[in-house]
Design a protein around this motif. Sequence first.
Motif, mmCIF file in Angstrom:
data_model
loop_
_atom_site.group_PDB
_atom_site.id
_atom_site.type_symbol
_atom_site.label_atom_id
_atom_site.label_comp_id
_atom_site.label_asym_id
_atom_site.label_seq_id
_atom_site.Cartn_x
_atom_site.Cartn_y
_atom_site.Cartn_z
ATOM 1 N N LEU A 21 0.837 -0.889 -0.469
ATOM 2 C CA LEU A 21 -0.364 0.270 -0.197
ATOM 3 C C LEU A 21 1.117 1.635 0.120
ATOM 4 O O LEU A 21 1.934 1.736 0.633
ATOM 5 C CB LEU A 21 -0.998 -0.409 1.208
ATOM 6 N N MET A 38 0.757 5.208 0.350
ATOM 7 C CA MET A 38 -0.189 5.981 1.426
ATOM 8 C C MET A 38 0.249 7.134 1.425
ATOM 9 O O MET A 38 1.721 7.231 1.283
ATOM 10 C CB MET A 38 -0.855 5.598 2.634
ATOM 11 N N HIS A 46 -8.260 3.782 5.540
ATOM 12 C CA HIS A 46 -7.487 2.667 6.658
ATOM 13 C C HIS A 46 -7.675 1.755 7.040
ATOM 14 O O HIS A 46 -7.405 0.647 7.529
ATOM 15 C CB HIS A 46 -7.227 3.608 7.618
ATOM 16 N N LEU A 85 -6.041 -1.439 5.415
ATOM 17 C CA LEU A 85 -4.348 -1.874 6.163
ATOM 18 C C LEU A 85 -4.298 -3.193 6.624
ATOM 19 O O LEU A 85 -2.713 -3.580 6.346
ATOM 20 C CB LEU A 85 -3.847 -0.912 6.948
ATOM 21 N N LYS A 86 -5.298 -3.999 6.945
ATOM 22 C CA LYS A 86 -5.115 -5.137 7.325
ATOM 23 C C LYS A 86 -4.695 -6.625 6.360
ATOM 24 O O LYS A 86 -3.770 -6.918 6.559
ATOM 25 C CB LYS A 86 -5.956 -5.822 8.314
ATOM 26 N N ALA A 104 -2.318 -5.913 3.329
ATOM 27 C CA ALA A 104 -1.063 -5.036 3.688
ATOM 28 C C ALA A 104 0.053 -6.468 3.401
ATOM 29 O O ALA A 104 0.148 -6.396 4.869
ATOM 30 C CB ALA A 104 -0.479 -3.683 3.462
ATOM 31 N N ILE A 128 3.268 -1.068 3.913
ATOM 32 C CA ILE A 128 2.606 0.010 4.285
ATOM 33 C C ILE A 128 3.807 1.139 3.658
ATOM 34 O O ILE A 128 4.827 1.329 4.577
ATOM 35 C CB ILE A 128 2.168 0.092 5.072
ATOM 36 N N ARG A 169 4.752 4.746 3.495
ATOM 37 C CA ARG A 169 3.963 6.741 3.151
ATOM 38 C C ARG A 169 5.103 7.285 2.265
ATOM 39 O O ARG A 169 6.192 7.441 2.951
ATOM 40 C CB ARG A 169 3.711 6.792 4.429
#
Length: 257
Positions: free
Chosen positions: A48, A50, A215, A218-219, A221, A224, A226
Amino acid sequence: MSNLQAARKKPKPLLVADNIVKVFGTGAGEVQVLKGVHLDLLPGELTLLMGPSGSGKTTLLSILGCILRQTRGDLEIAGTKTNKLSAEAMADLRRNHVGFVFQSYNLFPTLTAMENVMLALDVRGRLPADAPQRTKAALDAVGLSHRINTYPAKLSGGEKQRVAIARALAGSPSVMLADEPTAALDSENGQSVMQLMSDVSKDHSRAVLCVTHDHRILKYADRIIRIEDGVISTDERPKEDAVARANMERLAAEGAH
């Protein structure tokens, strides 16, 4: 395990972006959107990406997908370096190795689900002889084998996004890039689509990257990343970190006895 053994076990990245810089405008109007981004995508992972609006994530996604060229830096996809490729060669690389999933689905309303997926194979210049079989297999993989002759107007939002995923899958891409794939979906459909994206990412011939603000997902991913102000601020693998913490707690507990 030795460092050499660990290095051997680490899979080769399917995409490598090294020191990516993107500048728009010139002179007083110059804006540096990306400021030296380093990123690789590994097979078998759902990543992900973000960041807040204006952070550079959409620009980065466009560069990774060979839609936009970087100002400086190196990009390699499936072993091919892009810096010196012509526009035509870049388009070929994109068609053959990159699959896109968009927030707004981008389905043609006058084509059935099957025809929308087959179109992705047709744009390569020559429709392969096994296109119908590959199309049906892709729709079956996303749970829509019973909807192959249905037009988009008769599909739910979640089903439309599944067709979009099938369209990306049909070309057997090395890298799948998704731009806010759950943004137009309710919570239940969003969770369903992300479970599907997670399942798709487990194919070790493919890496999956999703740009998202959501959000709730998120579980799903494995990783992650950013981005803020054009640079990567954090890069985490929460599932690996959770396993590492559990192992440390177990060892600590064993040591206490």
